[in-house]
Design a protein around this motif. Structure first.
Motif, PDB file in Angstrom:
ATOM      1  N   SER A 157     -15.115   3.805  25.919  1.00 53.61           N
ATOM      2  CA  SER A 157     -15.244   4.471  27.986  1.00 53.61           C
ATOM      3  C   SER A 157     -14.283   3.215  28.690  1.00 53.61           C
ATOM      4  O   SER A 157     -13.690   2.436  28.130  1.00 53.61           O
ATOM      5  N   ASP A 158     -13.642   3.467  29.626  1.00 55.31           N
ATOM      6  CA  ASP A 158     -12.744   2.836  30.346  1.00 55.31           C
ATOM      7  C   ASP A 158     -13.295   1.659  30.585  1.00 55.31           C
ATOM      8  O   ASP A 158     -12.576   0.476  30.597  1.00 55.31           O
ATOM      9  N   GLU A 159     -14.447   1.373  30.875  1.00 53.08           N
ATOM     10  CA  GLU A 159     -15.099   0.528  32.115  1.00 53.08           C
ATOM     11  C   GLU A 159     -15.370  -0.506  30.703  1.00 53.08           C
ATOM     12  O   GLU A 159     -14.870  -2.029  30.448  1.00 53.08           O
ATOM     13  N   LYS A 160     -15.333   0.099  29.458  1.00 55.11           N
ATOM     14  CA  LYS A 160     -15.867  -1.202  28.118  1.00 55.11           C
ATOM     15  C   LYS A 160     -13.989  -1.448  28.216  1.00 55.11           C
ATOM     16  O   LYS A 160     -14.569  -2.321  27.349  1.00 55.11           O
ATOM     17  N   LYS A 161     -13.556  -0.457  27.516  1.00 59.28           N
ATOM     18  CA  LYS A 161     -11.995  -1.251  27.426  1.00 59.28           C
ATOM     19  C   LYS A 161     -11.479  -1.960  28.505  1.00 59.28           C
ATOM     20  O   LYS A 161     -10.386  -2.871  27.534  1.00 59.28           O
ATOM     21  N   GLN A 162     -11.661  -1.984  29.447  1.00 58.42           N
ATOM     22  CA  GLN A 162     -11.356  -3.322  30.776  1.00 58.42           C
ATOM     23  C   GLN A 162     -11.854  -4.456  30.363  1.00 58.42           C
ATOM     24  O   GLN A 162     -11.167  -5.417  30.553  1.00 58.42           O
ATOM     25  N   ARG A 163     -13.141  -4.471  30.145  1.00 58.23           N
ATOM     26  CA  ARG A 163     -14.055  -5.549  29.842  1.00 58.23           C
ATOM     27  C   ARG A 163     -13.757  -6.121  28.451  1.00 58.23           C
ATOM     28  O   ARG A 163     -13.226  -7.495  28.428  1.00 58.23           O
ATOM     29  N   ALA A 164     -13.767  -5.680  27.404  1.00 62.05           N
ATOM     30  CA  ALA A 164     -12.220  -6.041  25.935  1.00 62.05           C
ATOM     31  C   ALA A 164     -11.040  -6.605  26.880  1.00 62.05           C
ATOM     32  O   ALA A 164     -11.220  -7.712  25.534  1.00 62.05           O
TER      33      ALA A 164
ATOM     34  N   VAL B  42     -13.894 -12.053  17.005  1.00 64.30           N
ATOM     35  CA  VAL B  42     -14.330 -12.275  18.378  1.00 64.30           C
ATOM     36  C   VAL B  42     -15.794 -11.583  18.613  1.00 64.30           C
ATOM     37  O   VAL B  42     -16.678 -12.134  19.802  1.00 64.30           O
ATOM     38  N   PHE B  43     -16.528 -11.927  17.417  1.00 63.04           N
ATOM     39  CA  PHE B  43     -17.844 -11.884  17.630  1.00 63.04           C
ATOM     40  C   PHE B  43     -18.992 -13.489  17.275  1.00 63.04           C
ATOM     41  O   PHE B  43     -19.806 -13.593  17.624  1.00 63.04           O
ATOM     42  N   GLY B  44     -17.880 -14.524  16.937  1.00 59.50           N
ATOM     43  CA  GLY B  44     -18.659 -15.622  17.728  1.00 59.50           C
ATOM     44  C   GLY B  44     -19.022 -16.042  15.921  1.00 59.50           C
ATOM     45  O   GLY B  44     -18.903 -15.547  14.899  1.00 59.50           O
ATOM     46  N   PRO B  45     -19.701 -17.297  16.064  1.00 58.35           N
ATOM     47  CA  PRO B  45     -20.255 -17.514  14.578  1.00 58.35           C
ATOM     48  C   PRO B  45     -21.836 -16.779  13.817  1.00 58.35           C
ATOM     49  O   PRO B  45     -22.864 -17.232  14.561  1.00 58.35           O
ATOM     50  N   GLN B  46     -21.547 -15.831  13.822  1.00 65.00           N
ATOM     51  CA  GLN B  46     -22.544 -14.760  13.168  1.00 65.00           C
ATOM     52  C   GLN B  46     -22.841 -15.003  12.532  1.00 65.00           C
ATOM     53  O   GLN B  46     -22.048 -15.956  10.659  1.00 65.00           O
TER      54      GLN B  46
ATOM     55  N   ILE C 298     -20.026  -3.807  24.059  1.00 67.14           N
ATOM     56  CA  ILE C 298     -19.655  -3.008  24.448  1.00 67.14           C
ATOM     57  C   ILE C 298     -18.674  -2.224  23.486  1.00 67.14           C
ATOM     58  O   ILE C 298     -18.040  -1.022  23.539  1.00 67.14           O
ATOM     59  N   PHE C 299     -19.189  -2.428  22.072  1.00 69.52           N
ATOM     60  CA  PHE C 299     -18.786  -1.740  21.261  1.00 69.52           C
ATOM     61  C   PHE C 299     -19.696  -0.472  20.787  1.00 69.52           C
ATOM     62  O   PHE C 299     -21.532  -0.771  21.113  1.00 69.52           O
ATOM     63  N   PRO C 300     -19.775   0.854  20.871  1.00 67.66           N
ATOM     64  CA  PRO C 300     -18.169   1.446  20.367  1.00 67.66           C
ATOM     65  C   PRO C 300     -17.258   1.371  21.545  1.00 67.66           C
ATOM     66  O   PRO C 300     -18.198   1.047  22.812  1.00 67.66           O
ATOM     67  N   ILE C 301     -15.910   0.930  21.628  1.00 62.02           N
ATOM     68  CA  ILE C 301     -15.278   0.668  23.307  1.00 62.02           C
ATOM     69  C   ILE C 301     -14.918   1.947  23.454  1.00 62.02           C
ATOM     70  O   ILE C 301     -13.661   2.741  23.001  1.00 62.02           O
TER      71      ILE C 301
ATOM     72  N   CYS D 261     -11.469  -1.789  15.219  1.00 62.26           N
ATOM     73  CA  CYS D 261     -11.536  -2.697  16.339  1.00 62.26           C
ATOM     74  C   CYS D 261     -12.103  -2.656  17.422  1.00 62.26           C
ATOM     75  O   CYS D 261     -13.251  -3.158  17.596  1.00 62.26           O
ATOM     76  N   LEU D 262     -12.593  -1.888  17.168  1.00 58.93           N
ATOM     77  CA  LEU D 262     -12.963  -0.809  18.547  1.00 58.93           C
ATOM     78  C   LEU D 262     -13.917  -0.483  18.430  1.00 58.93           C
ATOM     79  O   LEU D 262     -14.318   0.313  19.522  1.00 58.93           O
ATOM     80  N   THR D 263     -13.845   0.041  17.348  1.00 60.22           N
ATOM     81  CA  THR D 263     -15.694   1.477  17.140  1.00 60.22           C
ATOM     82  C   THR D 263     -16.602   0.314  16.217  1.00 60.22           C
ATOM     83  O   THR D 263     -18.011  -0.090  16.694  1.00 60.22           O
ATOM     84  N   LEU D 264     -16.045  -0.782  15.366  1.00 59.74           N
ATOM     85  CA  LEU D 264     -16.925  -1.500  14.592  1.00 59.74           C
ATOM     86  C   LEU D 264     -18.209  -1.842  15.420  1.00 59.74           C
ATOM     87  O   LEU D 264     -17.490  -3.447  15.312  1.00 59.74           O
ATOM     88  N   PRO D 265     -19.559  -2.467  15.666  1.00 60.58           N
ATOM     89  CA  PRO D 265     -19.883  -3.737  15.649  1.00 60.58           C
ATOM     90  C   PRO D 265     -20.447  -4.327  14.164  1.00 60.58           C
ATOM     91  O   PRO D 265     -20.034  -4.660  13.407  1.00 60.58           O
ATOM     92  N   ALA D 266     -20.453  -5.628  15.023  1.00 59.13           N
ATOM     93  CA  ALA D 266     -21.046  -7.160  14.766  1.00 59.13           C
ATOM     94  C   ALA D 266     -22.389  -7.001  14.154  1.00 59.13           C
ATOM     95  O   ALA D 266     -23.343  -5.973  14.785  1.00 59.13           O
TER      96      ALA D 266
END
Length: 249
Positions: free
Chosen positions: A93-100, A51-55, A88-91, A8-13
């Motif tokens: 870094s700390d900055e990306k983790k905080q955004r997620a 979490v990616f919405g209506p793709q 945000i993906f892959p998550i 969930c933390l690595t795979l993009p849409a």
């Protein structure tokens, strides 16, 4: 609260697609809702996306489900056009983790959105009075919502999850209706998936299956439908879900 699986933390849409959705949009409970299938059907399904919405792959899945079941299928846009940012993906870094984490705590808060799901269902029942049985299918994040909405007082007759996220045994224990759960090997630790699945298997109407060759998200926004194996298992998954709802709605 259960943790996210590593996938969930690595795979993009997958956002590139030539697919042309067959449905339309309409407002319901203040949300834009994708509507597809037979609006005169006696069966209705509410699909809760990831979490990616209506793709496109998610809407394609809704179209396939409606076709296999000859049912009305709704896909509400819980995030109101502001799904998680793909950057945000892959998550990693700390900055990306905080955004997620901010997104999950706010727009994607499960407890808040369970209430929204129930509001959508109330309005759907009022609008489509010919539907005699409503069900719900959740993908990843949506699976968490659907599990939480399947306990005591649920508005649904049956429910399901595909590649569910944030597995918690107590969610499975609270489910009070026929439920189908389709796993990939990446949906959590082997122990968490076994524990969750074992609880569900105690219900005589429940179905638990592992799609062992698939990855987290194969029936949702992460689906790689240009890949022959993924396309085959995507279709098999929606046929299996349709057969389950056909039996219980």
């Amino acid at each position: 609260m259960a943790d996210h699986c590593s996938a969930c933390l690595t795979l993009p849409a997958v956002i590139t697609s030539d697919y042309k959705p067959k449905g339309r949009y309409e407002k319901l409970a203040g949300l834009d809702v994708y509507i597809t299938g037979n609006e005169s059907s006696k069966r209705g399904i509410i699909t809760v996306y990831d979490v990616f919405g209506p793709q496109p792959p998610t809407l394609q899945g809704a179209d396939r489900l409606s076709s296999h079941l000859d049912a009305l299928v709704l896909v509400p846009d819980f995030f109101k056009g502001k799904a998680i940012e793909l950057s945000i993906f892959p998550i990693d870094s700390d900055e990306k983790k905080q955004r997620a984490q901010k997104f999950m705590a706010e727009q994607a808060n499960p407890e808040v959105n369970v209430g929204v799901l129930k509001e959508v269902t109330i309005e759907a029942k009022e609008k489509w009075r010919g539907v005699e049985g409503w069900g719900s299918l959740g993908l990843c994040w949506g699976g968490k919502l659907v599990a939480l909405a399947s306990g005591p007082g649920t508005p649904f007759k049956a429910s399901g999850q595909a590649h569910p996220g944030r597995l918690a045994k107590e969610d499975a224990q609270a489910i009070r209706i026929p439920h189908i759960c389709l796993f990939s090997p990446e949906d959590g630790t082997p122990e968490a998936m076994e524990e969750y699945g074992d609880v569900l298997k105690q219900g005589k109407s429940n179905v638990v299956e592992m799609y062992s060759s698939m990855f987290h998200g194969w029936m949702g926004a992460r689906a790689k439908l240009e890949n022959e194996d993924n396309a085959k298992e995507f279709e098999r998954g929606y046929v299996q879900v349709a057969d389950f709802f056909n039996k219980h709605l």
